[in-house]
Design an enzyme around this catalytic site. Structure first.
Site, PDB file in Angstrom:
ATOM      1  N   GLY A  54      41.313  38.255  41.612  1.00 56.51           N
ATOM      2  CA  GLY A  54      41.043  38.774  42.940  1.00 56.51           C
ATOM      3  C   GLY A  54      39.835  38.094  43.550  1.00 56.51           C
ATOM      4  O   GLY A  54      39.552  36.927  43.273  1.00 56.51           O
ATOM      5  N   CYS A  55      39.129  38.812  44.397  1.00 61.32           N
ATOM      6  CA  CYS A  55      37.967  38.273  45.111  1.00 61.32           C
ATOM      7  C   CYS A  55      36.999  37.575  44.162  1.00 61.32           C
ATOM      8  O   CYS A  55      36.432  38.199  43.277  1.00 61.32           O
ATOM      9  CB  CYS A  55      37.263  39.415  45.828  1.00 61.32           C
ATOM     10  SG  CYS A  55      35.627  39.013  46.465  1.00 61.32           S
ATOM     11  N   PHE A  56      36.820  36.256  44.362  1.00 64.97           N
ATOM     12  CA  PHE A  56      35.977  35.540  43.398  1.00 64.97           C
ATOM     13  C   PHE A  56      34.495  35.803  43.592  1.00 64.97           C
ATOM     14  O   PHE A  56      33.695  35.526  42.707  1.00 64.97           O
ATOM     15  CB  PHE A  56      36.291  34.060  43.315  1.00 64.97           C
ATOM     16  CG  PHE A  56      36.230  33.228  44.589  1.00 64.97           C
ATOM     17  CD1 PHE A  56      35.640  33.665  45.757  1.00 64.97           C
ATOM     18  CD2 PHE A  56      36.779  31.939  44.583  1.00 64.97           C
ATOM     19  CE1 PHE A  56      35.583  32.867  46.888  1.00 64.97           C
ATOM     20  CE2 PHE A  56      36.738  31.131  45.702  1.00 64.97           C
ATOM     21  CZ  PHE A  56      36.138  31.602  46.861  1.00 64.97           C
TER      22      PHE A  56
END
Length: 215
Positions: A54-56
């Site tokens: 997901g969101c890095f």
């Protein structure tokens, strides 16, 4: 990082943007928190692991904050077709890349298995092309393995965590395990490196299931 809704399917190689022959932007030399080099060469004997969850922005912060023995972290794009993609291309969903964090670690202080436990607990690996409010192929769950030992550990940990999730009422894990040598890692631009250190209140939709990994 949310980029809005789009058709939820992986593109074919022939649909991907052509790309380029080199990075189109500069990448910082050093980690703003750990003060270590981002792109190498890395210390001899240290391990390299790459995960998409997901969101890095949030994934990177989890790894530099939580685990002693993590030497550096780098965010980038991996798992797609377009060489040296830029952020706008990845956001279309047509390059095939996922937001990925590279973790360089000292195996004398932290094991690859420890990195895997954090990976599983930090996101919901059953959501497919989604993590929380973030939707798209770029936030799918992936583990990139560099050798047989990493593959064995990743596959074994997937089986263990699937049992944990099933007992808690969750569905099937959608995480793919891919050979890193087949999918180059392209570091993201300076804007994204250690983003939540520069912007502590920044949005990130990363969140786990609350199910603990129990071997």
């Amino acid at each position: 990082m949310g980029f809005g809704r789009r058709e939820l399917r992986m593109p074919g190689r022939e649909e991907a943007p052509v790309g380029r022959g080199a990075l189109a932007y500069e990448v910082p030399e050093r980690h703003v928190v750990l003060r270590t080099g981002l792109l190498g060469p890395y210390p001899e004997g240290y391990g390299v692991a790459e995960f998409a969850l997901g969101c890095f922005w949030g994934a990177e912060r989890r790894y530099w904050q939580v685990l002693a023995g993590v030497w550096t972290t780098v965010v980038g794009f991996q798992g797609g077709f377009t060489p040296f993609p830029v952020d706008d291309e990845v956001r279309t969903g047509m390059t095939g890349h996922a937001e990925t964090v590279r973790v360089v670690y000292d195996p004398a202080r932290v094991s690859y298995e420890d990195l895997l436990v954090l990976f599983w607990e930090a996101h919901d690996p059953t959501q497919g092309f989604r993590q929380g409010n973030d939707v798209g192929t770029h936030v799918r769950s992936l583990i990139f393995v560099r050798d047989g030992a990493q593959r064995d550990a990743a596959e074994g940990s997937l089986a263990v965590y699937q049992k944990c999730l099933t007992e808690a009422g969750y569905g099937e894990i959608t995480t793919e395990i891919l050979a890193a040598e087949e999918y180059p890692f392209y570091p993201a631009s300076a804007l994204h490196q250690q983003y939540l250190a520069h912007n502590p209140g920044g949005y990130c939709g990363l969140g786990g299931t609350g199910v603990l990994y129990r071997a």
